[in-house]
Design a protein around this motif. Structure first.
Motif, mmCIF file in Angstrom:
data_model
loop_
_atom_site.group_PDB
_atom_site.id
_atom_site.type_symbol
_atom_site.label_atom_id
_atom_site.label_comp_id
_atom_site.label_asym_id
_atom_site.label_seq_id
_atom_site.Cartn_x
_atom_site.Cartn_y
_atom_site.Cartn_z
ATOM 1 N N THR A 126 0.868 -1.173 0.000
ATOM 2 C CA THR A 126 0.000 0.000 0.000
ATOM 3 C C THR A 126 0.905 1.223 0.000
ATOM 4 O O THR A 126 1.775 1.351 0.872
ATOM 5 N N LEU A 127 0.714 2.097 -0.976
ATOM 6 C CA LEU A 127 1.652 3.201 -1.160
ATOM 7 C C LEU A 127 1.251 4.464 -0.409
ATOM 8 O O LEU A 127 1.965 4.923 0.469
ATOM 9 N N TYR A 128 0.112 5.034 -0.730
ATOM 10 C CA TYR A 128 -0.294 6.293 -0.086
ATOM 11 C C TYR A 128 -1.809 6.430 -0.174
ATOM 12 O O TYR A 128 -2.447 5.819 -1.038
ATOM 13 N N PRO A 129 -2.411 7.227 0.702
ATOM 14 C CA PRO A 129 -3.863 7.380 0.660
ATOM 15 C C PRO A 129 -4.306 8.271 -0.494
ATOM 16 O O PRO A 129 -3.613 9.217 -0.867
ATOM 17 N N GLU A 130 -5.449 7.927 -1.077
ATOM 18 C CA GLU A 130 -6.127 8.801 -2.037
ATOM 19 C C GLU A 130 -7.398 9.252 -1.336
ATOM 20 O O GLU A 130 -8.396 8.533 -1.294
ATOM 21 N N LEU A 302 4.283 7.404 2.733
ATOM 22 C CA LEU A 302 4.324 5.962 3.023
ATOM 23 C C LEU A 302 4.223 5.713 4.532
ATOM 24 O O LEU A 302 4.924 6.343 5.321
ATOM 25 N N ASP A 303 3.354 4.787 4.906
ATOM 26 C CA ASP A 303 3.302 4.301 6.277
ATOM 27 C C ASP A 303 4.064 2.974 6.298
ATOM 28 O O ASP A 303 3.503 1.917 6.056
ATOM 29 N N GLY A 305 5.211 1.097 8.470
ATOM 30 C CA GLY A 305 4.798 0.065 9.395
ATOM 31 C C GLY A 305 3.525 -0.651 8.974
ATOM 32 O O GLY A 305 3.146 -1.660 9.569
ATOM 33 N N ASN A 306 2.873 -0.149 7.923
ATOM 34 C CA ASN A 306 1.600 -0.740 7.501
ATOM 35 C C ASN A 306 1.543 -0.927 5.986
ATOM 36 O O ASN A 306 0.456 -0.973 5.405
ATOM 37 N N LEU A 307 2.709 -1.040 5.356
ATOM 38 C CA LEU A 307 2.759 -1.217 3.905
ATOM 39 C C LEU A 307 2.014 -2.464 3.448
ATOM 40 O O LEU A 307 1.418 -2.479 2.374
ATOM 41 N N ALA A 308 2.042 -3.488 4.267
ATOM 42 C CA ALA A 308 1.493 -4.775 3.843
ATOM 43 C C ALA A 308 -0.014 -4.870 3.979
ATOM 44 O O ALA A 308 -0.641 -5.689 3.300
ATOM 45 N N ASN A 309 -0.624 -4.049 4.842
ATOM 46 C CA ASN A 309 -2.004 -4.340 5.215
ATOM 47 C C ASN A 309 -3.027 -3.229 5.000
ATOM 48 O O ASN A 309 -4.219 -3.518 4.888
ATOM 49 N N ALA A 310 -2.621 -1.975 4.967
ATOM 50 C CA ALA A 310 -3.597 -0.891 4.877
ATOM 51 C C ALA A 310 -4.421 -1.013 3.591
ATOM 52 O O ALA A 310 -3.874 -1.068 2.497
#
Length: 332
Positions: A126-130, A302-303, A305-310
């Motif tokens: 997961t890269l960044y929020p839209e 980028l978060d 700590g949560n790249l894999a799951n957000a």
């Protein structure tokens, strides 16, 4: 899925080489690595955000080509539906898509219902929020969702991902747009806001965003929080959604953080994707190697700590899962 807007292979190869063309070692430099076809990432319009973001990833990945043997190229496309179909058919090796499209493709819903569930779809990061962004004219005296009733508001084109997201959030708040109400495309809505034809408009974008900046600087518009009383249940029912914050000072006169909700830009592959290439991508994102933030501001969101799951609804690729377990997170 044919498209008149899609670049030819030759065109995107040239563009991608210019954008991502820091080359690593060749197969001749590393005799143990046999020549491999390019690793193609489907993105979006050249003028959009996905294309340069993927270009940055490819450029950094190509700096370590000697470790994984794949040369990364970006392809400009018409967007998420094309990307997921190209990924499914094997025309692309990876794709950038919003998290809600990831869910629909994996489950075979909406536009993907005729093809059925994309069971081989796998998530990488997961890269960044839209974020769902509500912009209003100050004179309209709108402070939040509860104040939109009776106002001239654009909710996005009927059937669009933007409108569907607005309907979800406003439905959780006990309301929602009526059929045919406020169904302008986002670019038209921004102009209508500035011309005084609208009091407010919704957008679903990554930040900073040029359209939002123009509305703020040229029209005096302000960014408002998007919060629904039923938001916790909404997030539980829709794991593709994420909470987000538009940081203070990102736009002129924006003195406070703006809380909102939205989808996320995600990187996806097929289950049979090259494990070495997937590992390289996770390592780049988690370690922050290659100066990602300095090359594109989106990577500053980028978060790690949560790249894999957000916002993730498809299973992780096996190589990505292993890389997250073994790759140290960059120290901030």
């Amino acid at each position: 899925m044919a498209s008149s807007h899609r670049l030819s292979f030759a065109s995107f190869a040239v563009l991608s080489f210019l954008l991502a063309g820091v080359s690593g070692a060749t197969a001749q430099d590393k005799p143990n690595l046999s020549p491999a076809k390019p690793f193609i990432v489907a993105t979006g319009a050249v003028t959009g955000l996905y294309y340069p973001v993927a270009g940055t990833l490819c450029r950094v990945m190509n700096q370590t080509k000697g470790q994984h043997g794949r040369h990364c190229l970006v392809e400009a496309t018409d967007g998420p539906v094309y990307n997921l179909n190209a990924l499914r058919s094997g025309e692309a090796d990876a794709a950038l898509v919003q998290s809600d499209w990831q869910r629909m493709a994996f489950k075979g819903e909406g536009r993907f219902a005729p093809a059925g569930p994309f069971q081989e779809l796998r998530a990488v990061a997961t890269l960044y929020p839209e974020t769902l962004t509500l912009v209003a004219k100050p004179e309209a005296q709108i402070k939040g969702l509860a104040d939109l009733k009776g106002k001239r508001v654009n909710y996005g084109p009927t059937g669009s991902a933007l409108r569907n997201l607005v309907a979800l959030v406003m439905g959780a708040a006990g309301g929602g747009p009526a059929n045919g109400e406020g169904d302008m495309p986002p670019d038209d809505a921004a102009a209508a806001l500035c011309d005084g034809q609208l009091d407010a408009a919704f957008f679903a974008v990554g930040h900073p965003n040029g359209t939002i900046r123009r509305a703020v600087t040229e029209c005096g518009a302000v960014l408002l929080p998007v919060f629904a009383p039923g938001q916790e249940k909404l997030l539980a029912d829709h794991p593709e959604l994420v909470t987000a914050t538009i940081p203070a000072s990102l736009y002129p006169e924006q003195v406070e953080d703006v809380a909102t909700i939205g989808v996320a830009a995600t990187l996806v592959v097929r289950a049979d994707a090259d494990a070495a290439a997937v590992t390289a991508l996770v390592d780049i994102l988690k370690k922050g190697d290659g100066g990602l933030e300095s090359q594109h501001p989106a990577f500053g969101l980028l978060d790690r700590g949560n790249l894999a799951n957000a916002g993730r609804t498809a299973p992780l690729h096996g190589a990505a899962e292993k890389a997250y377990a073994t790759t140290p997170e960059r120290k901030s």
